[in-house]
Design a protein around this motif. Sequence first.
Motif, PDB file in Angstrom:
ATOM      1  N   GLN A 166      39.127  38.175  50.084  1.00  0.00           N
ATOM      2  CA  GLN A 166      38.287  39.239  50.617  1.00  0.00           C
ATOM      3  C   GLN A 166      38.865  39.880  51.876  1.00  0.00           C
ATOM      4  O   GLN A 166      38.496  40.993  52.240  1.00  0.00           O
ATOM      5  CB  GLN A 166      36.877  38.715  50.897  1.00  0.00           C
ATOM      6  CG  GLN A 166      36.203  38.029  49.731  1.00  0.00           C
ATOM      7  CD  GLN A 166      36.376  38.773  48.416  1.00  0.00           C
ATOM      8  OE1 GLN A 166      36.102  39.965  48.319  1.00  0.00           O
ATOM      9  NE2 GLN A 166      36.868  38.063  47.405  1.00  0.00           N
ATOM     10  N   TRP A 186      35.533  43.430  41.705  1.00  0.00           N
ATOM     11  CA  TRP A 186      34.680  42.493  42.429  1.00  0.00           C
ATOM     12  C   TRP A 186      34.772  41.125  41.778  1.00  0.00           C
ATOM     13  O   TRP A 186      35.149  40.987  40.613  1.00  0.00           O
ATOM     14  CB  TRP A 186      33.244  42.972  42.538  1.00  0.00           C
ATOM     15  CG  TRP A 186      32.464  43.289  41.287  1.00  0.00           C
ATOM     16  CD1 TRP A 186      32.110  44.531  40.837  1.00  0.00           C
ATOM     17  CD2 TRP A 186      31.874  42.352  40.351  1.00  0.00           C
ATOM     18  NE1 TRP A 186      31.360  44.434  39.683  1.00  0.00           N
ATOM     19  CE2 TRP A 186      31.186  43.100  39.358  1.00  0.00           C
ATOM     20  CE3 TRP A 186      31.848  40.960  40.255  1.00  0.00           C
ATOM     21  CZ2 TRP A 186      30.504  42.509  38.291  1.00  0.00           C
ATOM     22  CZ3 TRP A 186      31.174  40.364  39.188  1.00  0.00           C
ATOM     23  CH2 TRP A 186      30.510  41.140  38.230  1.00  0.00           C
ATOM     24  N   SER A 212      31.525  38.887  46.099  1.00  0.00           N
ATOM     25  CA  SER A 212      32.171  39.857  46.976  1.00  0.00           C
ATOM     26  C   SER A 212      31.387  41.167  46.988  1.00  0.00           C
ATOM     27  O   SER A 212      30.449  41.362  46.205  1.00  0.00           O
ATOM     28  CB  SER A 212      33.597  40.124  46.491  1.00  0.00           C
ATOM     29  OG  SER A 212      33.575  40.786  45.233  1.00  0.00           O
ATOM     30  N   LYS A 213      31.804  42.050  47.864  1.00  0.00           N
ATOM     31  CA  LYS A 213      31.237  43.393  47.926  1.00  0.00           C
ATOM     32  C   LYS A 213      31.327  44.069  46.555  1.00  0.00           C
ATOM     33  O   LYS A 213      32.296  43.894  45.821  1.00  0.00           O
ATOM     34  CB  LYS A 213      32.014  44.203  48.968  1.00  0.00           C
ATOM     35  CG  LYS A 213      31.588  45.643  49.118  1.00  0.00           C
ATOM     36  CD  LYS A 213      32.472  46.340  50.144  1.00  0.00           C
ATOM     37  CE  LYS A 213      32.121  47.821  50.263  1.00  0.00           C
ATOM     38  NZ  LYS A 213      33.013  48.506  51.230  1.00  0.00           N
ATOM     39  N   GLY A 248      25.534  37.095  54.491  1.00  0.00           N
ATOM     40  CA  GLY A 248      25.844  38.449  54.066  1.00  0.00           C
ATOM     41  C   GLY A 248      24.608  39.289  53.772  1.00  0.00           C
ATOM     42  O   GLY A 248      23.488  38.939  54.145  1.00  0.00           O
ATOM     43  N   ASP A 251      28.352  43.206  51.219  1.00  0.00           N
ATOM     44  CA  ASP A 251      29.549  42.512  51.678  1.00  0.00           C
ATOM     45  C   ASP A 251      29.542  41.118  51.066  1.00  0.00           C
ATOM     46  O   ASP A 251      28.760  40.866  50.148  1.00  0.00           O
ATOM     47  CB  ASP A 251      29.639  42.479  53.213  1.00  0.00           C
ATOM     48  CG  ASP A 251      28.287  42.243  53.872  1.00  0.00           C
ATOM     49  OD1 ASP A 251      27.995  42.915  54.880  1.00  0.00           O
ATOM     50  OD2 ASP A 251      27.520  41.406  53.381  1.00  0.00           O
ATOM     51  N   SER A 277      28.475  37.754  50.034  1.00  0.00           N
ATOM     52  CA  SER A 277      27.072  37.362  50.038  1.00  0.00           C
ATOM     53  C   SER A 277      26.875  36.017  49.349  1.00  0.00           C
ATOM     54  O   SER A 277      27.517  35.730  48.338  1.00  0.00           O
ATOM     55  CB  SER A 277      26.247  38.435  49.315  1.00  0.00           C
ATOM     56  OG  SER A 277      24.962  37.958  48.976  1.00  0.00           O
TER      57      SER A 277
END
Length: 408
Positions: free
Chosen positions: A91, A99, A138-139, A160, A234, A236
């Motif tokens: 990341q 993602w 991930s984002k 997150g 972001d 999380s």
Amino acid sequence: MAQTTPHFATEAHKLRTLILNARKPFVLRNFKMNWKCFEQSLEEWCANYDKEVNSLTEFEVMSCNQGNQTPHWERCRESMRMSLSQFLEKQKTATDEFWIGLNYQRMQDLPNALKEGIDFSRLGFSETTNECNYWLCSKQTNTPCHYDTYGCNIVVQVYGRKSWILFPPNTPLSCTRIPYEESSVYCEENLYAPNLKELQQLTELHEFVYRCILEENDVLIVPRHWWHYVEAIDISLSINYWIPLENDIEEQFKECIVKILIERFVQSGSKEEQKYILNPNQLNEIESDEEVFQILEYLYRNIKTDCSQSKSRRLNVTRHPYQYLNEQETQKIIQELPAGMMENVTPMQRNDYEMLLKQNAKRFTTTQTNNAQQLQPISELKRALINSVCAPAIVEHIKKEFFKRYEP
């Protein structure tokens, strides 16, 4: 109907009552659950996970520019094995190309050290650790818009942030059972990257839409059958728990009907059709006629159980009554909570909603649209028939007809 509001001695009892009587989503802001396993940083928790598990973990990976003509269905995702520390390291140099996520992972599969202290006693629900799920992603990791047929959902944002877009049960979204997953009814609209047609359709739903951003330590309550689209802002990590409800038994019966219909469609089709129609976690769950009708009979008998037996005792699960207080009674309980503890998720302003949709629409690409349509393994005729016979209103009608006709 209660004539007076009952007195609740503890804050946890009040919150439990409000959750079970929620008619709209609400958030408990900065509501620390005090779970010992998460007193450390995310990096430390992931390092401990790698140490305890001592093997690579299989993540879902989705290209952010691949397949955006549809929602990011699970069948479109690939897998990648890595440690959680490697996931975090990726990341640091991540782009918006793809993602990575651990989605819908069962807490019961974690070593005890990684789930120490997790319970929902602060909310009035205890001994739920092994019934929870964790989501590490991930984002841009997202869950296509759907509603859960069972339970009322508690979501705890541990690390997150995540964006939640929600619609009430009566919202005219396009229901689909393709892909089929037991307990999830998806919609065909793609909120991640709407095309021009979807952009117009979704814009027309402006009076239905709600939105909230979950920050660390926030707790979201999603009432039964509310549509939701979830996207990580972001990195999380969140924990969720579906509270079993008394009316879940009839929902299980209806889901069994859907299972029978869907599986009869795919049994005569090709392997490619099966992989397209069934969610990956359902591919190994196809039942024989004998097995599935035994399940249907079992559910029917539990629904028809004599009233002298408590509904909450059926199917060997503690099930909770739901929405048993009126809104006036619940408002009185809210007033007894500390000021600012509870925040209602409010309808989204039309301009903000349209701006968000237009921003997401920039993700849409037509590069692979024609190829994707050519590779679709089922005809539009078959798709329309499956979604017609499995539509929630039709399945409800089948259930009622069945109850009229079946007398064992």
